[in-house]
Structure formats: structure tokens, C-alpha cells
Scaffold this motif. Sequence first.
Motif, PDB file in Angstrom:
ATOM      1  N   GLU A  17       0.812  -1.214   0.000  1.00 47.15           N
ATOM      2  CA  GLU A  17       0.000   0.000   0.000  1.00 47.15           C
ATOM      3  C   GLU A  17       0.852   1.274   0.000  1.00 47.15           C
ATOM      4  OE1 GLU A  17      -3.841  -0.417   2.480  1.00 47.15           O
ATOM      5  OE2 GLU A  17      -2.493  -1.891   3.388  1.00 47.15           O
ATOM      6  N   TYR A  20      -0.344   4.969  -0.346  1.00 45.97           N
ATOM      7  CA  TYR A  20      -1.130   5.545   0.742  1.00 45.97           C
ATOM      8  C   TYR A  20      -0.287   5.920   1.952  1.00 45.97           C
ATOM      9  CZ  TYR A  20      -5.164   3.648  -1.814  1.00 45.97           C
ATOM     10  OH  TYR A  20      -6.111   3.369  -2.768  1.00 45.97           O
ATOM     11  N   ARG A 240      -5.519   0.667   4.514  1.00 46.11           N
ATOM     12  CA  ARG A 240      -5.637   2.112   4.686  1.00 46.11           C
ATOM     13  C   ARG A 240      -6.676   2.657   3.710  1.00 46.11           C
ATOM     14  NH1 ARG A 240      -0.592   5.918   6.021  1.00 46.11           N
ATOM     15  NH2 ARG A 240      -0.919   4.712   7.917  1.00 46.11           N
TER      16      ARG A 240
END
Length: 264
Positions: A17, A20, A240
Motif C-alpha cells: 500500500e 497511501y 488504509r
Amino acid sequence: MLFIALAGLVVQGSNGEYPYLTPEERVEVVKRVKQALPQDKLLMAGSGCESTRATIQMSQQMEDAGADCLLVVTPCFYRGRMDSRALINHYTKVADSSSVPVVLYSVPANTGLDLPVDAIIQLSQHPNIVGLKDSGGDITRIALIVQKTRLQDFQVLAGSAGFLMAAYAVGAVGGVCALANVLGQQVCDLAQLCVSGRWDEARELQYRLIEPNTAVTRQYGVPALKQAMEWFGYHGGVCRSPLQPLSKADLEQLQVKFSSNGWL
């Protein structure tokens, strides 16, 4: 006989991720992993950003945090202008400035951009660009890249367990696979069977990995991978925002993908 095990970890790849996370978080994750990882295991850190300058800066920070090599994704926001000339210039500058090796990263499902084959061939001649993680799944393309770069010290890695056997068959030397977060031993077993030439056994194992692999990559993505990690005794954690947990219906289907292939 060579025994194949996980060679190390990729941190800040697609399943990390990284888009993010703040730059500070990205570096902190690499520091923490370096502290915990055995010294004989490789730490490959994703350092790709949209601009060349930011990628160089992030690469330096990843090196300082302990990365053994860098995984650099294609910049893609202005994908219409990301032709071979632009990408060769980008990767050359990044590799020139790095004191650790660079691995090219083509992941068109996320970026909408395939790193052009002619650019890969030219970049493979750079002394500090040592390989490619290709997540596109086009075996003809992977075979062509292997053929055109085999005179260089350049390694082609399958970017998914769903086509790991096929990639080995055309000359890839390993893989960086999301499914290894869940079925790490089985992914290593598949690699071992391929390297040993036990293709019939490899094919049967590959069949059983395709559905769960598709589920945690193209179909349901990171939320599914994290959920599967929880099922197998690891800590997947939450995604997230804006990524959301799986719906009840998707969760049930994910369980079917693993259980019907004998993994749950």
C-alpha cells in the motif's frame, strides 16, 4: 540438489500500500523490516515515485534505511507521455544515482502502463539495473525479454504466482508473488519443481494456486490478501482508506477459492 526457499522480502511493493503512505512512513517500514530480517535474507525496497527527482531522493532514503536493492515502479500519472525515451531517461538517472542495484517494475494492472520491451532491453545494459519484475502475465512478452537480455547479467522475475510455472518455462529465474505472503512454502515448492524439471508435478501445483492467487490480486486485491493472511496465522491487519474490507459476499467467495483448492 538446490533447495529453493524465500530469498528475502519485498517491502513497499503493490501489496505494501505504498501510495497511501507518507514518505516518512515508507522509510520507517523499511527500517523496521531491516531490523527484523535475518542477515542472509535480501531486502528489496520499493522506491518508485512519480518524478525522477523524488524517486532518486526516496531511493537514497531506502538505501540509508538498509535496502539491499530497489524496486522501481513505472511513473504513470502522465502515462500518455511515458514512452520509451522518457522511461529510459528516468531509470537511467535513478540507476546512476543509486549505490545499490535497481530492479525495474512493470505492473500494468495498477499503473495502466507496460514498460516497453525496447526500453527494458536498453536498460538491461546499464551496469546497475539488474532485473525486471513483470506482473503483466504476458508469457510471450516475458519470453521475448528473456531472449533479448540473456547476454546481459539481467534477471527476469515473475510478478505473480498465477503464471510462475510458465515464466520459469521460458527462462525467468524467480518470482515476487503476493500469494507467498499466505502460501509461501507452496510457492517455493512450485519453484523447486520447475527448477528440477518435474513439470507434471509443477503443473498440478500451479493449477491449485491459480484461483487463490487471482482472488488476492486481480479480483479482490489487498483486502483479500490481508484477510487470507489472518486465516493462515499471520497478521494481515486493516487496509488504509480508501481501500475497504471485503463485503460478506466477497469474503465467502474468497474462502471458496482457498477451500476448493485444498488450502483451507
